[in-house]
Enzyme design. Structure first.
Site, PDB file in Angstrom:
ATOM      1  CG  ASP A 109      -1.866  -1.121   1.295  1.00 47.49           C
ATOM      2  OD1 ASP A 109      -2.162  -1.679   0.226  1.00 47.49           O
ATOM      3  OD2 ASP A 109      -2.311  -1.459   2.409  1.00 47.49           O
TER       4      ASP A 109
HETATM    5  N1  URA Z   1      -1.224  -5.907   3.962  1.00 45.94           N
HETATM    6  C1  URA Z   1      -1.720  -4.650   3.934  1.00 45.94           C
HETATM    7  O1  URA Z   1      -2.764  -4.375   4.519  1.00 45.94           O
HETATM    8  N2  URA Z   1      -1.038  -3.724   3.254  1.00 45.94           N
HETATM    9  C2  URA Z   1       0.120  -3.951   2.628  1.00 45.94           C
HETATM   10  O2  URA Z   1       0.706  -3.039   2.036  1.00 45.94           O
HETATM   11  C3  URA Z   1       0.638  -5.256   2.658  1.00 45.94           C
HETATM   12  C4  URA Z   1      -0.064  -6.222   3.332  1.00 45.94           C
END
Ligand code: URA
Length: 243
Positions: A109
């Site tokens: 993310d």
């Molecule tokens: N899980 C998440 O919620 N975000 C990420 O970036 C990676 C794994």
């Protein structure tokens, strides 16, 4: 740099474009101007075929061909896991490489930090992302909420996230206060926002997330955030062997 044997000869203009000398049109211009030598001879035809045994020089600089490249990035927050974006900086912008065919293996993310593999090796990426392989990923997370044995058990049993039930995950509490916790969580799949959604499912919120490892590949503790380095031979061979 990992230089694999090229399976076939490439057109000179493609060879130069792949190595980031310029676009196909730009490198054709350089060739026409007589700035490109192959084996010490000025070549004016972009279509001639070369491979890694040929010495290719552009404007006095030798260009060696690496078919595949592999980088470990310590992703900073605020950067998107994409090859192009009109608004944000991308993970590819964090890599000091000229070639134009690199991509991130999977996604973190925008606000997640940590380990991201960047390569142009589609086959390895496919292997690592295949849901059948269950490649494990470990994250460090700060949690708004007090993680107890109850949540550890729930993560182990699998959580119903509405559209799917998570595979058993391993949750370890590193430290906690009256209202927050720091944990390490290992998951064996990689669905969208998975870690954040798992904590939401038990009534808690992730306030910071950083990936520490993916399969056999561990984030180099010495790698400053926002920077990348090439994988070592050992890291690459482990990744290819075990995932
Ligand atoms: N899980 C998440 O919620 N975000 C990420 O970036 C990676 C794994």
């Amino acid at each position: 740099m990992d230089v694999k044997t090229m399976e076939k000869k490439l057109r000179l203009d493609k060879y130069l474009a792949d190595m980031g000398v310029g676009t196909r049109t730009e490198v054709k211009g350089l060739i026409k101007k007589g700035l490109v030598q192959v084996n010490k001879e000025v070549i004016k035809k972009p279509e001639i075929k070369v491979d890694e045994h040929d010495e290719v020089i552009v404007a006095g600089e030798q260009i060696s061909y690496a078919e595949y490249e592999y980088f470990m990035l310590n992703k900073p927050s605020g950067v998107v896991s994409a090859t192009e974006d009109r608004i944000h900086k991308t993970v590819i912008d964090c890599i000091d490489a000229k070639r134009n065919d690199l991509f991130p293996v999977g996604r973190l993310d925008i606000d997640t930090e940590g380990l991201l593999l960047i390569t142009n090796d589609g086959e390895l990426a496919h292997e690592l992302l295949s849901p059948k392989k269950h490649i494990q990923k470990t994250y460090f997370a700060k949690i708004d909420g007090v993680v107890t044995q109850r949540e550890i058990e729930q993560f182990k049993e699998g959580l119903d996230l509405g559209d799917f039930i998570t595979k058993p995950a391993h949750l370890v509490v590193l430290c906690k206060t009256e209202s927050t916790s720091e944990v390490e969580v290992t998951i064996y799949e990689g669905k969208f926002h998975q870690v954040k959604r798992m904590f939401e499912a038990v009534g808690m919120k992730v306030t910071y997330l950083k990936r520490l490892s993916m399969g056999s590949l561990h984030l180099d503790k010495e790698l400053p955030i926002g920077t990348a380095r090439e994988l070592t031979k050992e890291e690459l061979s482990q990744l290819k062997k075990k995932g």
